[in-house]
Design a protein around this motif. Structure first.
Motif, PDB file in Angstrom:
ATOM      1  N   LEU A   1      -4.491   2.971   1.578  1.00 55.74           N
ATOM      2  CA  LEU A   1      -3.746   4.226   1.455  1.00 55.74           C
ATOM      3  C   LEU A   1      -2.917   4.278   0.177  1.00 55.74           C
ATOM      4  O   LEU A   1      -2.835   5.320  -0.470  1.00 55.74           O
ATOM      5  CB  LEU A   1      -2.866   4.438   2.685  1.00 55.74           C
ATOM      6  CG  LEU A   1      -3.613   4.827   3.952  1.00 55.74           C
ATOM      7  CD1 LEU A   1      -2.648   4.944   5.110  1.00 55.74           C
ATOM      8  CD2 LEU A   1      -4.372   6.114   3.765  1.00 55.74           C
ATOM      9  N   SER A   2      -2.326   3.155  -0.203  1.00 57.97           N
ATOM     10  CA  SER A   2      -1.509   3.169  -1.420  1.00 57.97           C
ATOM     11  C   SER A   2      -2.376   3.373  -2.659  1.00 57.97           C
ATOM     12  O   SER A   2      -1.967   4.074  -3.597  1.00 57.97           O
ATOM     13  CB  SER A   2      -0.709   1.873  -1.546  1.00 57.97           C
ATOM     14  OG  SER A   2      -1.594   0.780  -1.698  1.00 57.97           O
ATOM     15  N   VAL A   3      -3.576   2.801  -2.677  1.00 63.01           N
ATOM     16  CA  VAL A   3      -4.475   2.986  -3.817  1.00 63.01           C
ATOM     17  C   VAL A   3      -4.896   4.448  -3.914  1.00 63.01           C
ATOM     18  O   VAL A   3      -4.917   5.042  -4.999  1.00 63.01           O
ATOM     19  CB  VAL A   3      -5.715   2.067  -3.683  1.00 63.01           C
ATOM     20  CG1 VAL A   3      -6.704   2.311  -4.809  1.00 63.01           C
ATOM     21  CG2 VAL A   3      -5.299   0.610  -3.648  1.00 63.01           C
TER      22      VAL A   3
ATOM     23  N   LEU B   1      -3.000  -9.880   4.662  1.00 60.73           N
ATOM     24  CA  LEU B   1      -2.025  -9.782   3.571  1.00 60.73           C
ATOM     25  C   LEU B   1      -2.071  -8.396   2.931  1.00 60.73           C
ATOM     26  O   LEU B   1      -1.023  -7.832   2.585  1.00 60.73           O
ATOM     27  CB  LEU B   1      -2.294 -10.854   2.520  1.00 60.73           C
ATOM     28  CG  LEU B   1      -1.830 -12.259   2.865  1.00 60.73           C
ATOM     29  CD1 LEU B   1      -2.332 -13.255   1.831  1.00 60.73           C
ATOM     30  CD2 LEU B   1      -0.326 -12.325   2.982  1.00 60.73           C
ATOM     31  N   LEU B   2      -3.274  -7.844   2.767  1.00 58.93           N
ATOM     32  CA  LEU B   2      -3.377  -6.483   2.243  1.00 58.93           C
ATOM     33  C   LEU B   2      -2.681  -5.493   3.172  1.00 58.93           C
ATOM     34  O   LEU B   2      -1.936  -4.625   2.724  1.00 58.93           O
ATOM     35  CB  LEU B   2      -4.845  -6.084   2.079  1.00 58.93           C
ATOM     36  CG  LEU B   2      -5.584  -6.639   0.877  1.00 58.93           C
ATOM     37  CD1 LEU B   2      -7.047  -6.262   0.941  1.00 58.93           C
ATOM     38  CD2 LEU B   2      -4.980  -6.132  -0.402  1.00 58.93           C
ATOM     39  N   GLN B   3      -2.924  -5.638   4.469  1.00 57.38           N
ATOM     40  CA  GLN B   3      -2.309  -4.722   5.430  1.00 57.38           C
ATOM     41  C   GLN B   3      -0.796  -4.886   5.440  1.00 57.38           C
ATOM     42  O   GLN B   3      -0.061  -3.906   5.551  1.00 57.38           O
ATOM     43  CB  GLN B   3      -2.867  -4.980   6.832  1.00 57.38           C
ATOM     44  CG  GLN B   3      -4.305  -4.577   6.986  1.00 57.38           C
ATOM     45  CD  GLN B   3      -4.872  -4.961   8.341  1.00 57.38           C
ATOM     46  OE1 GLN B   3      -4.272  -5.753   9.067  1.00 57.38           O
ATOM     47  NE2 GLN B   3      -6.012  -4.423   8.676  1.00 57.38           N
ATOM     48  N   MET B   4      -0.327  -6.116   5.325  1.00 57.37           N
ATOM     49  CA  MET B   4       1.104  -6.379   5.387  1.00 57.37           C
ATOM     50  C   MET B   4       1.840  -5.758   4.201  1.00 57.37           C
ATOM     51  O   MET B   4       2.976  -5.322   4.327  1.00 57.37           O
ATOM     52  CB  MET B   4       1.334  -7.898   5.418  1.00 57.37           C
ATOM     53  CG  MET B   4       2.757  -8.307   5.587  1.00 57.37           C
ATOM     54  SD  MET B   4       2.934 -10.090   5.754  1.00 57.37           S
ATOM     55  CE  MET B   4       2.393 -10.651   4.167  1.00 57.37           C
ATOM     56  N   SER B   5       1.187  -5.689   3.068  1.00 56.53           N
ATOM     57  CA  SER B   5       1.862  -5.129   1.905  1.00 56.53           C
ATOM     58  C   SER B   5       1.841  -3.602   1.889  1.00 56.53           C
ATOM     59  O   SER B   5       2.620  -2.981   1.179  1.00 56.53           O
ATOM     60  CB  SER B   5       1.211  -5.661   0.620  1.00 56.53           C
ATOM     61  OG  SER B   5      -0.126  -5.200   0.541  1.00 56.53           O
ATOM     62  N   ILE B   6       0.975  -2.979   2.660  1.00 53.79           N
ATOM     63  CA  ILE B   6       0.841  -1.532   2.644  1.00 53.79           C
ATOM     64  C   ILE B   6       1.915  -0.842   3.483  1.00 53.79           C
ATOM     65  O   ILE B   6       2.448   0.188   3.097  1.00 53.79           O
ATOM     66  CB  ILE B   6      -0.559  -1.121   3.131  1.00 53.79           C
ATOM     67  CG1 ILE B   6      -1.633  -1.716   2.240  1.00 53.79           C
ATOM     68  CG2 ILE B   6      -0.707   0.376   3.207  1.00 53.79           C
ATOM     69  CD1 ILE B   6      -1.529  -1.323   0.804  1.00 53.79           C
ATOM     70  N   LEU B   7       2.241  -1.386   4.655  1.00 52.30           N
ATOM     71  CA  LEU B   7       3.183  -0.728   5.564  1.00 52.30           C
ATOM     72  C   LEU B   7       4.548  -0.467   4.924  1.00 52.30           C
ATOM     73  O   LEU B   7       5.040   0.663   4.981  1.00 52.30           O
ATOM     74  CB  LEU B   7       3.326  -1.525   6.858  1.00 52.30           C
ATOM     75  CG  LEU B   7       4.175  -0.877   7.930  1.00 52.30           C
ATOM     76  CD1 LEU B   7       3.570   0.455   8.353  1.00 52.30           C
ATOM     77  CD2 LEU B   7       4.327  -1.785   9.119  1.00 52.30           C
ATOM     78  N   PRO B   8       5.182  -1.449   4.275  1.00 52.87           N
ATOM     79  CA  PRO B   8       6.470  -1.138   3.630  1.00 52.87           C
ATOM     80  C   PRO B   8       6.331  -0.100   2.523  1.00 52.87           C
ATOM     81  O   PRO B   8       7.211   0.739   2.346  1.00 52.87           O
ATOM     82  CB  PRO B   8       6.933  -2.486   3.054  1.00 52.87           C
ATOM     83  CG  PRO B   8       6.174  -3.509   3.790  1.00 52.87           C
ATOM     84  CD  PRO B   8       4.888  -2.883   4.212  1.00 52.87           C
ATOM     85  N   TYR B   9       5.236  -0.148   1.782  1.00 50.70           N
ATOM     86  CA  TYR B   9       5.018   0.828   0.711  1.00 50.70           C
ATOM     87  C   TYR B   9       4.955   2.242   1.277  1.00 50.70           C
ATOM     88  O   TYR B   9       5.578   3.156   0.746  1.00 50.70           O
ATOM     89  CB  TYR B   9       3.727   0.497  -0.044  1.00 50.70           C
ATOM     90  CG  TYR B   9       3.374   1.526  -1.070  1.00 50.70           C
ATOM     91  CD1 TYR B   9       4.008   1.543  -2.300  1.00 50.70           C
ATOM     92  CD2 TYR B   9       2.426   2.503  -0.804  1.00 50.70           C
ATOM     93  CE1 TYR B   9       3.706   2.497  -3.251  1.00 50.70           C
ATOM     94  CE2 TYR B   9       2.119   3.466  -1.748  1.00 50.70           C
ATOM     95  CZ  TYR B   9       2.755   3.453  -2.959  1.00 50.70           C
ATOM     96  OH  TYR B   9       2.455   4.406  -3.886  1.00 50.70           O
TER      97      TYR B   9
ATOM     98  N   LEU C   1       6.124   3.327   4.183  1.00 52.02           N
ATOM     99  CA  LEU C   1       7.413   3.677   4.765  1.00 52.02           C
ATOM    100  C   LEU C   1       8.406   4.110   3.675  1.00 52.02           C
ATOM    101  O   LEU C   1       9.044   5.157   3.788  1.00 52.02           O
ATOM    102  CB  LEU C   1       7.968   2.492   5.554  1.00 52.02           C
ATOM    103  CG  LEU C   1       9.274   2.724   6.281  1.00 52.02           C
ATOM    104  CD1 LEU C   1       9.081   3.749   7.391  1.00 52.02           C
ATOM    105  CD2 LEU C   1       9.804   1.435   6.854  1.00 52.02           C
ATOM    106  N   VAL C   2       8.492   3.331   2.608  1.00 50.93           N
ATOM    107  CA  VAL C   2       9.422   3.663   1.532  1.00 50.93           C
ATOM    108  C   VAL C   2       8.990   4.953   0.827  1.00 50.93           C
ATOM    109  O   VAL C   2       9.819   5.794   0.472  1.00 50.93           O
ATOM    110  CB  VAL C   2       9.533   2.483   0.536  1.00 50.93           C
ATOM    111  CG1 VAL C   2      10.272   2.880  -0.720  1.00 50.93           C
ATOM    112  CG2 VAL C   2      10.235   1.314   1.206  1.00 50.93           C
TER     113      VAL C   2
ATOM    114  N   GLY D   1      10.016  10.337  -0.474  1.00 48.09           N
ATOM    115  CA  GLY D   1       9.429  11.661  -0.647  1.00 48.09           C
ATOM    116  C   GLY D   1      10.170  12.726   0.137  1.00 48.09           C
ATOM    117  O   GLY D   1      10.478  13.802  -0.380  1.00 48.09           O
ATOM    118  N   ILE D   2      10.488  12.439   1.390  1.00 49.19           N
ATOM    119  CA  ILE D   2      11.187  13.413   2.223  1.00 49.19           C
ATOM    120  C   ILE D   2      12.659  13.499   1.805  1.00 49.19           C
ATOM    121  O   ILE D   2      13.243  14.582   1.757  1.00 49.19           O
ATOM    122  CB  ILE D   2      11.047  13.054   3.714  1.00 49.19           C
ATOM    123  CG1 ILE D   2       9.582  13.231   4.140  1.00 49.19           C
ATOM    124  CG2 ILE D   2      11.952  13.913   4.580  1.00 49.19           C
ATOM    125  CD1 ILE D   2       9.276  12.726   5.526  1.00 49.19           C
ATOM    126  N   GLY D   3      13.253  12.361   1.473  1.00 51.72           N
ATOM    127  CA  GLY D   3      14.659  12.362   1.077  1.00 51.72           C
ATOM    128  C   GLY D   3      14.900  13.031  -0.261  1.00 51.72           C
ATOM    129  O   GLY D   3      15.996  13.520  -0.532  1.00 51.72           O
TER     130      GLY D   3
END
Length: 195
Positions: free
Chosen positions: A180-182, A60-68, A70-71, A76-78
């Motif tokens: 990574l998000s933390v 569940l921790l891993q699943m919540s990190i990938l969309p974060y 990506l967005v 950031g680039i946009g």
């Protein structure tokens, strides 16, 4: 205590005159890890079914990190201006070119590291020793924060304070991807404090 006394950060009110400290996420994860190890040592296979809950928590921790991530990358680039995007592309291209030049030079120099014997009898698989594994706890809790403190204007204690939750979670899950998000949010907070 009267009802008008200010409530300090990290405490919740549970009735008149009673305060209970909230524990941080890293403390809860660390306590859960210690309890899990103790349960595994003392009860063994009787509590093996709890591994499903632990694996579910990590996934569940891993699943919540990938969309974060990506967005965050897209935003950031946009959100870059043309000049900043061009500067980023030039720096990334130079870094890519530099790493390829280093790799190519390393490949060219590699044969010089071997002896110039005619036969391959100098090699024996019995002579190969595996190095001891590095101590990742010392590396991540002491060496890396010191390097960050030496290379940036941040203080060592500030780096440790920001990365403590992430380090505990990374050691517990065995996966850096989950924190990574933390680390990103902690880095943003440090940059905001030192601006």
């Amino acid at each position: 205590m009267n009802e008008s006394s200010p409530q300090t950060a990290g405490e919740t009110r549970k009735g008149p005159g009673f305060r209970m400290r909230r524990i941080s996420l890293s403390t809860a994860i660390l306590a859960g890890m210690v309890l899990g190890i103790a349960a595994g040592v003392f009860f063994g296979e009787y509590v093996a079914f709890l591994g499903i809950i632990g694996n579910g928590f990590i996934r569940l921790l891993q699943m919540s990190i990938l969309p974060y991530i990506l967005v965050s990358l897209i935003l950031g680039i946009g959100g870059l201006t043309y000049a900043k995007a061009r500067l980023l592309a030039v720096k990334a291209g130079l870094l890519l070119l530099l790493t390829r030049v280093i790799a190519f030079a390393f490949i060219l120099k590699m044969p010089l590291g071997f002896p110039s014997w005619e036969s391959a009898s100098f090699f024996s698989s019995a002579l190969v020793e595996f190095p001891p594994p590095p101590n990742f706890l010392i590396l991540t809790c002491w060496v890396l924060p010191m390097l960050v403190a030496a290379a940036t204007p941040f203080k060592y204690q500030d780096v440790i304070d920001v990365s403590r939750d992430a380090l505990v979670t990374a050691f517990t899950t065995g996966n850096l991807f989950t924190v990574l998000s933390v680390l990103t949010e902690g880095g943003k907070r440090l940059f905001a404090e030192y601006d």
